[in-house]
Structures are given as C-alpha cells and as structure tokens.
Enzyme design. Structure first.
Site, PDB file in Angstrom:
ATOM      1  N   SER A  12      -3.262  -4.775   0.454  1.00 20.89           N
ATOM      2  CA  SER A  12      -4.306  -5.539   1.131  1.00 20.89           C
ATOM      3  C   SER A  12      -3.774  -6.319   2.324  1.00 20.89           C
ATOM      4  CB  SER A  12      -4.987  -6.501   0.153  1.00 20.89           C
ATOM      5  OG  SER A  12      -4.086  -7.500  -0.251  1.00 20.89           O
ATOM      6  N   LYS A  34      -9.641 -15.074  -1.836  1.00 22.30           N
ATOM      7  CA  LYS A  34      -8.793 -15.149  -0.645  1.00 22.30           C
ATOM      8  C   LYS A  34      -9.462 -16.015   0.431  1.00 22.30           C
ATOM      9  CE  LYS A  34      -6.547 -10.667  -1.344  1.00 22.30           C
ATOM     10  NZ  LYS A  34      -6.548  -9.255  -0.984  1.00 22.30           N
TER      11      LYS A  34
END
Lengths: 274, 808
Positions: free
Chosen positions: B649, B692
């Site tokens: 990611s 996040k």
C-alpha cells in the site's frame, strides 16, 4: 480357661455330659448349661475311651477304613493311643471354647471302659446323663446314636437327649403320658426335674385310649400321636421347649426305633422306670 | 501515462454513508418483527440445508466462519429447526453379556423405553432380593430340602447299617471313630482280646480275616460311592431350587415378558436372566442373614446410555469439550477390594451416543487441541459405529481386565465449525477430511448493505438487541449501529457479519442507557459506547501520536521535501488498529536499474512489500526508459520503522519519493499517500483506508497544520470510507482534504508544485517540467554509466550472436 470361673454347684445331683467334641456332644453341652442353672446342679464333662477300640487296634489284622476317603490304613496300638490323645485334647479345646464364651471353665474327665459300665459306676439316682445325637459315626447327625439308644432303653438316672442344633427354645415342656398309671408321680418327678420356678409343664395324654387318667394338676392335652409328624405337629402347636417321657413309654420306644425324634429339634428328657 | 489534471478533493458526503433514518418506519425496535440471524447468509444456509439432508456416507459438514460471526448459534438454530421435524431416535443401553461378560451387549429400544427397562429390571432385582429369599425360607422349601437331605443321609446310613448287620451276623464288630471305621472279630458280643485272637487256629484267623477283608471292601464301596450320591442329591436340590425359583420368578417374569412382548431383544435377555438366577439359586437363599452378592444382582441391571424420555425431536448436540472420552464415551473403573475393576454399568456415553440419529456440532480448533480426539472422531465416522475403547488400552497401559462393549451403529451428521485457516490446513494435510466432510458451508464475514434493505438491517439489529436482552433501540440508534457496522466492515456497501461485536456494542449502550435512566437506547448511547470502546484501546495510538508530537519520531506535515513522502500504515496492538503516517525516503544515483529496498535488506520487509518495490521499479523504467536502459541505483526506506513492513500500500508513496529524488523537486509534506501501483502507473485499492486517513488527520491536527493537509487514496477505496465525524467536520470546514487518485500522475500533480509535463511527439518531456527533470536526470545517469554498460553490452552481443538470440 485359666481366667474363667470354675463351675460351682449349689444344688444336689450332677449333670454328666458325654462329650467327645462332636457336633452332637457340643449341642448336648449347650443344652445342659441352662439345665444346670435351673437345677443348681454340678456339671461334669465325661470323655469315655472305649476299650473295644484299643483291643481292635491291638489285633494284628486291624486296618481302618477312612470315613471320607474309604482308604485302608493301619491303626495299631501306637496310632490308636496317639489318635485318642489328639481326640481328647481336641474335645477339651472345644469344651473350653464353648464354656469360655460364658466365662466358665470345666475340666474334661476321661474314663476308659465300656460306656455303660463307666456310667453305671459314676452315675447315681440324683444324677442326669446328657447325650447328644449321633456322634462322629454315621451320616444321620440327627439320629440318636447307639449308646444313647442303649441308655434310653434302661436309664438308671434321668437322661437328656439333646436336640441337633443345641438351641434352647422358650415355651412349656410337654410330659408325654401314654398310660394312666402313676400319673401324679410322673408329674411330680417332671416338676422336680424342671426345678423350682422352672418352665411351665403341660401334660399330653395319648387319645384313643380308654384309660381313665387321674385328673392331673396341670394343663393337659388329649391328642393322638401315631407318627413322627404328629409329634412334630404337637410341638409346633404348643411351641414347646422339649419333651419329657418315661423310659417305659411305648410312644418313646417306638419313636426312638422309628426315628420320630430325628426331625424334632427339641431335647428329650427320659425318666427312669419306677 | 495518467492524466495530469488536478484531482478534486472528495466532498464530505462521500466520506461516510449515513443510514437514512428518515426512511426507517418505526420509533423503536419494539415495533419490528425479528429476523433470523441467518439473514444474509444464504449461501451458507443452502449448504447447511443440503448437507443436513444428504444421508450418504461422508456428507458431513464443515462450517467456515470468522470468529465473532456467531456461526455456532446460527447453525444450532438451523439444526434445531430441522431436527424438530425429524423422528426421535432410539434409546441405547448396555446389558450384561451372560456368554461373554467382557463384551457387554448393546440394545436399542424405542425412544423413552430405556428408562422403563431400567425400572423394570430394578423391579425384578427387588423381587429377587426380597421375594426369592422368602421362598427359600418357606416351610414348603425347607421341608422339601430336609426330605432330600434326609433321604440322602438315610440312604448312606442304610448302607452302613446293612454292613454293620452283616458284620454282626458274622461276629464282627463295626466300630466307628472320628477318622474311620474298624472291623474286629467278636466273642460274646465283645471285641476279642488280641491274645485270644492269636490263640485261634490259623484257619480260623484266616476265615475271620477273609470276612473282614470282604466287609472292608463293601465298606469302601459304600464310602467311595458317597460323592456320586452327593452329586445326585445336589442335582435334586438344584432341581428343587429351580422349581421354587420358577415359581418365585414366574409372577414378575411373566409380567415383564408381557410388557416387553414386542421386543425380542429384551425377551431374550429376560430368558438369560432367569437362567442365570436359577444357576445361582444358592446365592438367593439368604441363609443366616447373608445378603445376595452385589456382583450377582449387578448382572441384571440395564445401563441406559442414551435416554430419550421426554424428547420430541432429533438431537442436536454441541460438544463443548471434544476430547476422546467426551466424544466416544468412556469405560470408568472403580476401586473394589483394593483393585481397579469395571463392568458394563460403568460404560459412560459420549456426545456421539447422545447425538446418534441427529446432529453433532464440534469446534475444529477445540477438537484438534485434544490428543487423539480428531482421530477418534474420524475413526468412528469411517466405521459407522461407535466402539468405545479406553485410552489406556489404546496405549497398551491397561493393567486390569478391560471391556470391549458391542459397537453401536452410528447415524449422525457431524458439523465441524472451523476458521478458514484451519479448514485450509485440514484440506491440505489430512486426506480423511475431504472424504468425511464433503459439504462446505461458508459464512460470510460481511452482509450486503443496500438502501432498500435498511428495514431488514433494522430488524436484524432489533433481533440482536432482543437476544442480548437490551432495551429497545430508537430508529436513530439503529441507524448509528448500522453505520458502525459498515465502519467495522470497512465498506460503505457492507455491514459486518460479526454479530458478536454488535451484540457487545448493544450491551454496552444499554449499560449507558441504564445509567441515563433512559427507557430506550438512543443514538447518544450508541455513540457513547463506541467512543468508550475506542478510548479503552487507544493507549497505543496515543503513545504513537505523542512520540510524533514531541519530535521523537520525525514527521513533517508542512512545506516540501525532496525524496521524502508521508506514507500511511495501519498498526495493530491487541484489539486496537490505528493508522499513522510513516516517513518514506528515497535516494538516487547512477547505477544499473537497481532499487534497493532497505526494509528487505534488513529482513524487515515482507514478500508483498518486496513485490511492490519490484513493480514500482518496472513502472519507473516503463515511464522514463521504455526504449533505453534505466541507469539508476536507488534506495527506499521507512524511517524509524523497527517492527517490519509488509503490504504494497506504500508503493505509490515510494514512487513519488523516488521521482522526487530524481527530479530534485520537493513533495508536499502536508499530504500523505496510500495506494499500490501497477507497472502501468495505475493506482490500486488498499486496506485500512479509514484508519490511515484518521491517523494522518490526528497528526496534522496535533501539529496544527490543518488547512491544506490531506490524504491521497486510491479512487477505488472511496466506497470504503466510513470516517470519523471529526474528520468529516474538518473536511466540511475545508481544513482537511481527501483526494481520490487513479494514477501516479494524479498523485504527482497533487504532490509537486511543478507541471508534470506530457510526452511530445518525439517522445520527450517538456524541459523544466517534473517529468522532464526526471528524464534529464536519468539521461545524465546513463551518460555517467555508459562506458561500463558499453563494455557489458559488447560482451553480451558477442554471446548473443554466437547463440543466435537477440537482446532487448
């Protein structure tokens, strides 16, 4: 037995118990004990050594057939003496055991000689002889042995034939009268036997007889006794403690010969003939 | 090559999917009908339905479900419903085996009859212990017994008397002693004196001796025949006992025979009991107060292993502790007279016995955790019968006689609850698993959330609330629970299927409602419960934020920096999962197209991260050196990362850092980036996007750098956004921005204050543009590295021409 009390008589007469340690003699001893207390009599345990056996053992041809194994084995004088000693010792041990539980002690008296002769020398009119049913010999432990039958045929003193189990039963004693003679005298003798304040006494008259019994001063029962079963039924009906009869009683003679007594677990008192 | 147009930040409405409570047509969940908990698990239910109806061998089920989905409850509810329509299976009991006591007999009886048989046999035992001794004490029996004994004794005596008479007739005396019989000659009725005997002539002595020997022989015959006579007498006594027992047992036995006339197995056993009682008649005579031996009476009982009295459906059994003994049963032992002994009455059932004829549910993790249990279950399923075998015998440790009970036929459907990982392992390593568990029921981790099903979702929440025993929920509270369910699923179009989480949330909210003396659980209490739960697990996240705020962990959230970007990662600590930025740095120099992944070199990078770095390497090569060589040597590092890195990611962020380093153009530090990249520069979805974003938001808020701050996320992750209210408020206020990107170009366009530049017809980027600067730098690297590469190329061409192959 050293810590037990020796038997101390208070009354007259002696009770001679023929004791060889067999189950029948043990039962006889157990029944003699309450009698001893009731009469206050002296108890004696008598071990008779039959001289016939000693003679038999001295015969050169003698062999013994094992009672259980059936095997033939030598039984000479030394084996016989040893066997006698062991049997006497065993009888004393059994005696100690039986009396020890009652805190009593008694020494077994050993006498050699034919049993009837030995008893004739020892026993007087005031004494009793107490025997058990069959001794060691034979397969019918409830049947009176040959010595008992011989004593019952002509008792010189009162004879008590113990019951097979040795148990004492509460209840009245039954005096068997199968002829009207000497009724009062027999009744009196029976009362003496049972001692002062003793058990209840009931008179059983053989029915079917035309004889006229003198009215006894006791409850009396008229009943026909023609078999061992009838005798057994009578004892059950009356819940009797035992039987009393004269030695000359036809009923008792027939009963002993026919084995009527075998089925009855009660002691029998045989009165000497008068 | 991606578009270079600037991407617009997402509108606040895209960051969270509200539950349209205005469409919920109820005031509280009291007004809603319940919904089966299996709602939304159609695939699993179809599999359960199929598997539960398949009678063929091996069609047992294994249920795959994540922890917290309460699959057990749902499976059990389904099976209870299914079992209700099925017949109650038979009772089973173990009986004494008169032929082979070590192999107890298994007997099936119609449901509920085992209990009755046990009572009937106990009745029989009571009769044996009370009535039968009475028979032996009766006058009739005693009289008959006496007759037999007297007949035996008389027969012996008669023979003895006959010998005595015979001896007497021959002037021989038969004298008995305690040890035996002596025969001796008589004279005048007395045993002869030894001297007189010796004085007899030899012939006389011989005659006497012959007579005595003959009599001794007869005596021996009589005595030696005694055992035969005794045996005959015993036989007659036995016949008498049988006669009396048959009479005594006749009443109760006939009664039992009549009651069990329809059951051949019971009738046969009753016959055996009667025979055994007669064989052991002596034990019932109760002489002198002796009691009948317990062992003897114990033979006549019934050990009812499974009693279906009162049951109305097929059994559904969940074995909570699936070890060998609990599954297959056990043969217990007792200390008797100082020894360990056992008999058929000590056989105890296992859950397989209880579930026989129905369903058995077992948790895979638990059964695999017990030694031998899994193998025992497989053995029983494969054999189709339950054979109870003690572990002591299995291991050869039995020190006493053990039983081998007759096996009981098995017809059970086993449902194995597994987690996906365990099911995968079993499938791979245990060949029996595929043979014995052929039907898979897969419970979804998430439920579908579409607008026209919010009513059903509300009913589902209402059902959960009822099962949890909480107060009713208002529509607003239900809406919040649904929204939280989507957040837990990490998807606007899904709702978590982990009922346990929602169940616990409802209980906690109910607790706050009780504190507030509220009749209902309202949205406020749901929020309170969510916040409280978050607070309980926030210690790790707060410590991490604190380290950033204090400058212990270096993090820049304003300005620009060359070769440095804020990546985003999700950290897990216990039950907590939170996102935080992580500084990613890159360095570049001339080289041979190698990008060094420092994490991998330090063995802190996982395989997926390594793969991501390889992909981004090819992506850069494709963009800037499609027709040439990538003369680049670069390195990538997660700064101040000590716990390992995995996943791809961060690959978009890593590319940005590398290109920034190459172009020597700074990247905006008030932006954080997440997303993976493919070789064509397309940005792909990643996980944990909510955590996040929220993590970077909190860092920026702490650093007071909100305003232009924001996060770049893959556009395909937008529908996963279920962000906290504080983030949404900041976005609404223009203080925070979330950019959905689809390509590397879109990311760079946001990250650098320089035109990216597009390839012209000649394949060059405009001079001064970002891409142009990258291309120039790489060309410079190529020039520096050319002499070395020319030598290598010449060598390669020689080898290629020799082998006839071409090099690209």
């Amino acid at each position: 037995m050293t810590e037990a009390d020796p038997i101390d008589p208070t009354g007259s007469g002696r009770l001679w118990v023929l004791f060889d340690g067999s189950p029948g003699s043990q039962a006889a001893l157990l029944q003699a004990l309450p009698l001893m207390q009731a009469l206050g009599a002296e108890l004696r345990a008598l071990y008779i050594e039959d001289p016939a056996l000693a003679r038999c053992a001295s015969l050169s041809i003698n062999l013994e057939v094992g009672a259980v194994s059936g095997r033939l084995r030598a039984r000479g004088p030394s084996e016989h003496r040893h066997a006698q000693a062991v049997q006497r010792q065993r009888a004393q041990v059994v005696l100690d055991h039986l009396l020890g539980t009652r805190a009593l002690s008694l020494a077994l008296e050993s006498r050699p000689g034919p049993a009837l002769e030995v008893l004739a020398d020892l026993v007087d009119d005031q004494d009793w002889v107490v025997t058990g049913r069959s001794g060691y010999a034979g397969w019918q432990p409830t049947r009176p042995g040959s010595l008992t039958r011989s004593l019952a045929d002509a008792p010189r003193s009162t004879l008590m034939i113990g019951s097979p189990s040795g148990r004492s039963h509460p209840g009245p004693w039954l005096l068997l009268l199968d002829d009207p003679t000497s009724t009062q005298r027999r009744l009196s003798r029976a009362r003496d036997l049972l001692g002062p304040g003793g058990a209840e006494l009931r008179i059983v008259c053989q029915s079917g007889s035309a004889a006229d019994y003198a009215t006894p001063a006791a409850p009396w029962i008229r009943q026909r006794i023609a078999s061992g079963l009838a005798l057994q039924a009578l004892i059950q009906d009356q819940q009797a403690a035992g039987l009393i009869a004269s030695a000359d009683s036809a009923l008792i003679r027939t009963g002993l010969a026919a084995g009527w007594l075998d089925r009855i677990d009660r002691p029998l008192l045989v009165l000497p003939e008068y | 090559m991606g578009k270079t147009d600037t991407v617009r930040a997402l509108d606040v409405d895209a960051l969270y999917r509200r539950c349209p409570i205005e469409t919920l047509d109820f005031d509280s969940t009291d007004q809603l009908d319940p919904l089966p908990l299996t709602w939304g698990q159609d695939r699993a239910m179809r599999a359960l339905d199929f598997g539960s109806r398949m009678d063929n061998e091996g069609f047992n089920l294994f249920v795959q479900a994540s922890p917290g989905t309460r699959a057990l409850e749902q499976v059990r509810a389904f099976l209870d419903d299914r079992a209700a329509a099925e017949r109650v299976p038979d009772d089973w009991c173990y009986l004494y085996n008169f032929d082979d006591p070590e192999c107890p007999l298994a007997l099936s009886l119609p449901p509920g009859q085992g209990h009755r048989l046990r009572a009937d046999l106990q009745f029989l035992i009571d009769e044996l212990t009370s009535g039968v001794p009475g028979i032996f004490e009766s006058e009739e029996y005693q009289s008959k017994l006496n007759e037999l004994q007297e007949a035996f004794n008389a027969k012996q005596q008669k023979r003895l008397d006959a010998i005595a008479e015979e001896a007497k007739a021959q002037d021989i005396a038969l004298i008995s002693t305690p040890t035996g019989f002596n025969l001796a000659p008589m004279r005048d009725g007395e045993v002869i004196e030894p001297e007189a005997f010796e004085a007899l002539s030899e012939s006389e002595r011989e005659t006497i001796e012959e007579r005595i020997v003959e009599l001794q022989g007869k005596l021996q015959q009589v005595i030696q025949n005694v055992p035969n006579l005794r045996k005959a007498a015993q036989r007659k006594v036995r016949e008498l006992n049988e006669e009396m027992l048959e009479f005594a047992l006749g009443g109760p036995m006939n009664e039992l025979r009549e009651r069990w006339s329809a059951d051949a197995g019971v009738l046969s056993h009753l016959e055996r009991i009667q025979s055994d009682v007669i064989e052991n008649a002596q034990a019932f005579r109760n002489e002198q107060g002796a009691i009948v031996p317990v062992e003897l009476l114990g033979r006549y009982q019934a050990n009812v292993l499974v009693d279906r009295s009162g049951e109305t459906a097929a059994p559904v059994v969940y074995e909570d502790l699936p070890n060998h003994n609990h599954l297959v049963g056990v043969i217990e032992q007792q200390v008797r007279d100082g020894a360990m002994v056992t008999d058929y009455r000590l056989i105890r059932p296992g859950s397989l016995h209880r579930a026989n004829g129905g369903y058995l549910i077992v948790d895979a993790r638990r059964i695999l955790g017990h030694s031998l249990a899994w193998n025992s279950l497989k053995r029983v399923l494969a054999a189709g019968e339950i054979q109870i075998e003690s572990l002591e015998r299995s291991f050869g440790l039995a020190s006493t006689t053990m039983l081998t009970p007759q096996p009981i036929p098995l017809k059970v459907k086993v449902i194995l609850l597994t987690e996906r990982g365990i099911a995968d392992l079993l499938s791979r390593y245990d060949p029996d698993f595929a043979r014995l568990f052929k039907v898979e029921a897969d419970f979804a981790d998430q439920l579908v959330r579409v607008d026209d099903q919010h009513e059903q979702l509300a009913r589902l929440i209402a059902t959960l609330a009822r099962r949890a025993g909480t107060r009713a929920l208002t529509a607003a509270a239900v809406g919040r629970v649904i929204e939280h369910g989507s957040r837990l699923a990490g998807d606007q179009r899904k709702l978590t299927a982990q009922d346990q989480l929602l169940h616990d949330l409802l209980l906690e909210a109910d607790h706050y409602a009780a504190d507030a003396r509220s009749e209902w659980v309202d949205r406020e209490q749901i929020e309170q419960a969510i916040e409280a739960r978050r607070d309980r697990i926030a210690r790790s996240a707060e410590r991490a934020l604190e380290r950033i705020e204090r400058g212990i962990v270096l993090m820049q959230t304003e300005g620009t920096a060359i070769g440095q970007v804020n990546g985003l990662a999700v950290y897990r600590s216990g039950r907590a999962a939170f996102g935080l930025p992580s500084r990613i740095t890159a360095t570049t120099r001339p080289g041979r197209g190698q990008i060094i992944d420092i994490e991998r070199e330090a063995k802190l990078g996982g395989a997926i991260h390594t793969k991501g770095v390889m992909i981004l390497t090819r992506c850069i090569a494709q963009r800037y050196a499609a027709d040439g060589e990538l003369s680049l040597s670069a390195s990538l590092a997660f700064e101040q990362s000590y716990g390992g890195v995995d996943g791809d990611s961060a690959s978009v962020a890593e590319v940005c850092a590398l290109l920034s380093s190459l172009a020597r153009v700074g990247l905006r530090q008030n932006l954080a980036v997440t997303g993976s990249i493919n070789q064509h520069g397309q940005v792909q979805a990643v996980g944990g996007v909510n955590e996040k974003i929220e993590g970077f938001f909190r860092v920026c808020r702490g650093a007071q750098t909100l305003g232009q701050a924001g996060v770049l996320i893959p556009a395909s992750n937008v529908e996963h956004l279920m962000l906290d209210e504080e983030v949404r408020d900041a976005v609404a206020a223009g203080q925070f921005h979330i950019y959905p990107i689809t390509s590397l170009d879109e990311a760079l366009a946001l990250m650098v204050d320089l035109p990216l530049g597009k390839l012209d017809a000649s394949g060059n980027y405009p001079e001064g543009s970002f891409n142009g600067r990258v291309a120039d730098r790489l060309a410079g690297f190529t020039r520096v590295a050319r002499p070395e590469r020319d030598k290598a190329r010449a060598s390669a061409e020689e080898e290629s021409s020799a082998s006839g192959e071409s090099d690209d």
